[in-house]
Enzyme design. Structure first.
Site, PDB file in Angstrom:
ATOM      1  N   CYS A   1      28.533 -15.206  36.407  1.00  0.00           N
ATOM      2  CA  CYS A   1      27.239 -15.528  37.020  1.00  0.00           C
ATOM      3  C   CYS A   1      26.472 -16.518  36.160  1.00  0.00           C
ATOM      4  O   CYS A   1      25.290 -16.750  36.382  1.00  0.00           O
ATOM      5  CB  CYS A   1      26.433 -14.246  37.238  1.00  0.00           C
ATOM      6  SG  CYS A   1      26.187 -13.300  35.740  1.00  0.00           S
TER       7      CYS A   1
ATOM      8  N   GLN B   1      26.566  -4.877  45.005  1.00  0.00           N
ATOM      9  CA  GLN B   1      26.321  -6.314  45.235  1.00  0.00           C
ATOM     10  C   GLN B   1      25.306  -6.507  46.355  1.00  0.00           C
ATOM     11  O   GLN B   1      25.369  -5.815  47.373  1.00  0.00           O
ATOM     12  CB  GLN B   1      27.634  -6.997  45.608  1.00  0.00           C
ATOM     13  CG  GLN B   1      28.649  -7.030  44.477  1.00  0.00           C
ATOM     14  CD  GLN B   1      28.416  -8.171  43.515  1.00  0.00           C
ATOM     15  OE1 GLN B   1      27.500  -8.969  43.674  1.00  0.00           O
ATOM     16  NE2 GLN B   1      29.238  -8.253  42.477  1.00  0.00           N
TER      17      GLN B   1
HETATM   18  N1  SAH Z   1      32.460  -6.271  38.693  1.00  0.00           N
HETATM   19  C1  SAH Z   1      31.316  -5.562  39.203  1.00  0.00           C
HETATM   20  C2  SAH Z   1      30.060  -5.616  38.312  1.00  0.00           C
HETATM   21  C3  SAH Z   1      29.766  -6.886  37.591  1.00  0.00           C
HETATM   22  S1  SAH Z   1      28.177  -6.922  36.815  1.00  0.00           S
HETATM   23  C4  SAH Z   1      31.007  -6.004  40.618  1.00  0.00           C
HETATM   24  O1  SAH Z   1      31.544  -7.002  41.089  1.00  0.00           O
HETATM   25  O2  SAH Z   1      30.235  -5.338  41.301  1.00  0.00           O
HETATM   26  C5  SAH Z   1      28.590  -6.767  35.108  1.00  0.00           C
HETATM   27  C6  SAH Z   1      28.821  -5.332  34.676  1.00  0.00           C
HETATM   28  O3  SAH Z   1      29.150  -5.340  33.292  1.00  0.00           O
HETATM   29  C7  SAH Z   1      27.616  -4.417  34.814  1.00  0.00           C
HETATM   30  O4  SAH Z   1      27.999  -3.305  35.583  1.00  0.00           O
HETATM   31  C8  SAH Z   1      27.283  -3.997  33.361  1.00  0.00           C
HETATM   32  O5  SAH Z   1      26.830  -2.671  33.261  1.00  0.00           O
HETATM   33  C9  SAH Z   1      28.616  -4.161  32.685  1.00  0.00           C
HETATM   34  N2  SAH Z   1      28.628  -4.396  31.220  1.00  0.00           N
HETATM   35  C10 SAH Z   1      27.723  -5.052  30.456  1.00  0.00           C
HETATM   36  N3  SAH Z   1      28.150  -5.136  29.187  1.00  0.00           N
HETATM   37  C11 SAH Z   1      29.351  -4.500  29.119  1.00  0.00           C
HETATM   38  C12 SAH Z   1      30.300  -4.278  28.073  1.00  0.00           C
HETATM   39  N4  SAH Z   1      30.073  -4.719  26.832  1.00  0.00           N
HETATM   40  N5  SAH Z   1      31.433  -3.627  28.374  1.00  0.00           N
HETATM   41  C13 SAH Z   1      31.689  -3.179  29.645  1.00  0.00           C
HETATM   42  N6  SAH Z   1      30.818  -3.376  30.665  1.00  0.00           N
HETATM   43  C14 SAH Z   1      29.664  -4.033  30.418  1.00  0.00           C
END
Ligand code: SAH
Length: 459
Positions: free
Chosen positions: A413, A288
């Site tokens: 987001c 982040q």
């Molecule tokens: N919760 C984390 C990241 C959120 S960003 C934090 O707070 O830091 C969203 C994440 O979803 C990214 O890491 C991306 O790689 C993942 N993502 C995207 N599509 C996905 C899917 N179909 N299944 C699982 N993860 C996915």
């Protein structure tokens, strides 16, 4: 030019701006036809010159402001302000917060048909500038010297600036210093058109809680000129450096980081904390970018999950396990799912680093892995989702509805997909109790929300 359009190119028209685009341009409507005008703010009356009239929308240039928004602030006309990616810098912070909060309220009503949901006032920052802990800056050449800064919109021209108003001072300083050192050592900049030259990007990451700095030098070539002098100079001028990394990207591509990463000096990672949880961050890890507001967001996630220590929690879209590890401190067990395998490796490593033994991580698509768990009888009491902008996959939402976790915490987001998904969950037996917008990205149009849902009685 079609006669059916309400405006033509080169027309001068008087408009009132109603909204902002994702790029921060003002949106005015003439007989329902939208015209996008950079620098126009909602509520402002202005004279606009139409510079393009496409079939469904047009573009205009702001010629004269008849009535100014009370939230408009003057910003210097320097290029750092113009091109630094801060689409809302010309709006006071109060105005930015109001705009974002209104957007959440309107979208939840319009798309989610959630008329009675409680939307709390947005949680902003006390000091809304200089917050980003990471920068990746493209390098070019002008008059025989290295330049580094931002791309002008829709172009490959680099603006040479030493500062961004949203990056932490340590990050700004690191990028500027490395640029100067590379200039002194005579590094040739990478040339996009000819695919020649050496230095492509300078990247810096800073652990705000630990004071540890990482510098990443991204080159086209395997060799770095004057390697030892470069390392010596960085160590001498940037005493917070704990890690100097070299990344090779030999491809013709817009992607910044290439496949080969080696440590030039120091550690492979730097460390940072969110709350009490420690994270190892490598050059390639997702982390982040606003550590202050991340803590605010995760504290809310913990509050909404309302854990007693007896719960099984699923954290879908878990990235490097940040939310999972935060919740693991209060849960019986946390299961994180994420599609990027490297992020799952980071998550497992971070669990070990913190001595957390009640978190497990699986690589795969949330909409495939979680339905499989459900079929195998692995249920969650609390389910957290934090999807990318496109929101949750329908198969995942259906599994949540079937699995019936008592609580769902939805981190988003993108208010539009949040509203769409909340409606699906509401129709499937959930009630959206409250929504808390959190300003993770001041000066930009990005809006983050966290919401709590509970399973309605009788479901
Ligand atoms: N919760 C984390 C990241 C959120 S960003 C934090 O707070 O830091 C969203 C994440 O979803 C990214 O890491 C991306 O790689 C993942 N993502 C995207 N599509 C996905 C899917 N179909 N299944 C699982 N993860 C996915």
């Amino acid at each position: 030019m079609s006669k059916t359009l309400p405006v033509n190119k080169n027309d001068y028209i008087d408009v009132v701006f109603e909204d902002l685009t994702h790029d921060g341009a003002g949106v005015a409507k003439v007989e329902g036809y939208p015209i996008f005008v950079p620098n126009g703010l909602p509520g402002e009356k202005a004279k606009v010159k139409v510079i393009k009239a496409n079939k469904g929308y047009g573009f205009g240039r702001l010629m004269e402001l008849y009535e100014k928004s009370p939230f408009r602030v003057d910003i210097p006309s320097s290029e750092k302000h113009k091109y630094g990616g801060c689409q809302l810098e010309h709006i006071s912070y109060e105005g930015q917060l109001q705009y974002k909060e209104n957007q959440v309220r309107q979208v939840l009503k319009r798309i989610g048909k959630l008329d009675n949901v409680v939307v709390h006032p947005i949680q902003g920052m006390d000091n809304p500038g200089y917050y980003r802990n990471k920068a990746q800056v493209p390098v070019g050449e002008k008059d025989g010297k290295l330049i580094a800064g931002f791309f002008k919109p829709r172009s490959h021209e680099i603006v040479d600036t030493n500062e961004s108003v949203i990056q932490l001072p340590e990050v700004n300083e690191a990028v500027q210093t490395v640029k100067e050192i590379c200039n002194e050592l005579g590094f040739p900049a990478y040339q996009e058109e000819s695919h020649k030259g050496v230095l492509r990007h300078i990247m810096a990451r800073y652990g705000k809680q630990t004071g540890e700095l990482m510098v990443v030098i991204i080159t086209r070539t395997e060799d770095i000129p004057h390697k030892n002098k470069l390392i010596e100079a960085i160590l001498a001028r940037l005493p917070k450096v704990k890690s100097i990394v070299h990344n090779v990207n030999s491809k013709r591509t817009n992607v910044i980081l290439g496949e080969k990463t080696t440590v030039l000096w120091g550690n492979e990672v730097i460390y940072d904390y969110i709350g009490d949880v420690k994270f190892a961050i490598s050059a390639l890890s997702f982390y982040q970018v606003n550590p202050v507001q991340t803590k605010v967001l995760y504290d809310k996630a913990l509050e909404y999950a309302n854990l007693s220590g007896e719960e099984n929690v699923i954290d879908a879209y878990c990235g490097i396990g940040t939310i999972s590890l935060f919740l693991a401190q209060k849960a019986k067990k946390v299961f994180g799912v994420e599609v990027v395998p490297e992020a799952i490796e980071d998550a497992k490593r971070n669990a070990k680093l913190n001595g957390i033994t009640n978190a497990e991580f699986a690589a795969g698509e949330a909409e495939v892995v979680i339905p499989k768990w459900y079929k195998e009888g692995n249920m969650a009491d609390v389910l957290v989702v934090d999807p990318p902008r496109k929101g949750c996959d329908e198969a995942l939402l259906q599994t949540i509805i079937d699995m019936k976790p008592k609580k769902v915490v939805y981190v988003s987001c993108n208010p539009a997909t949040l509203a769409r998904d909340l409606r699906i969950l509401e129709d499937g037996g959930y009630q959206t109790v409250e929504v808390q917008p959190v300003d993770m990205f001041p000066m930009t149009t990005h809006v983050e929300c966290i919401s709590q849902l509970i399973l309605k009685k009788g479901n």
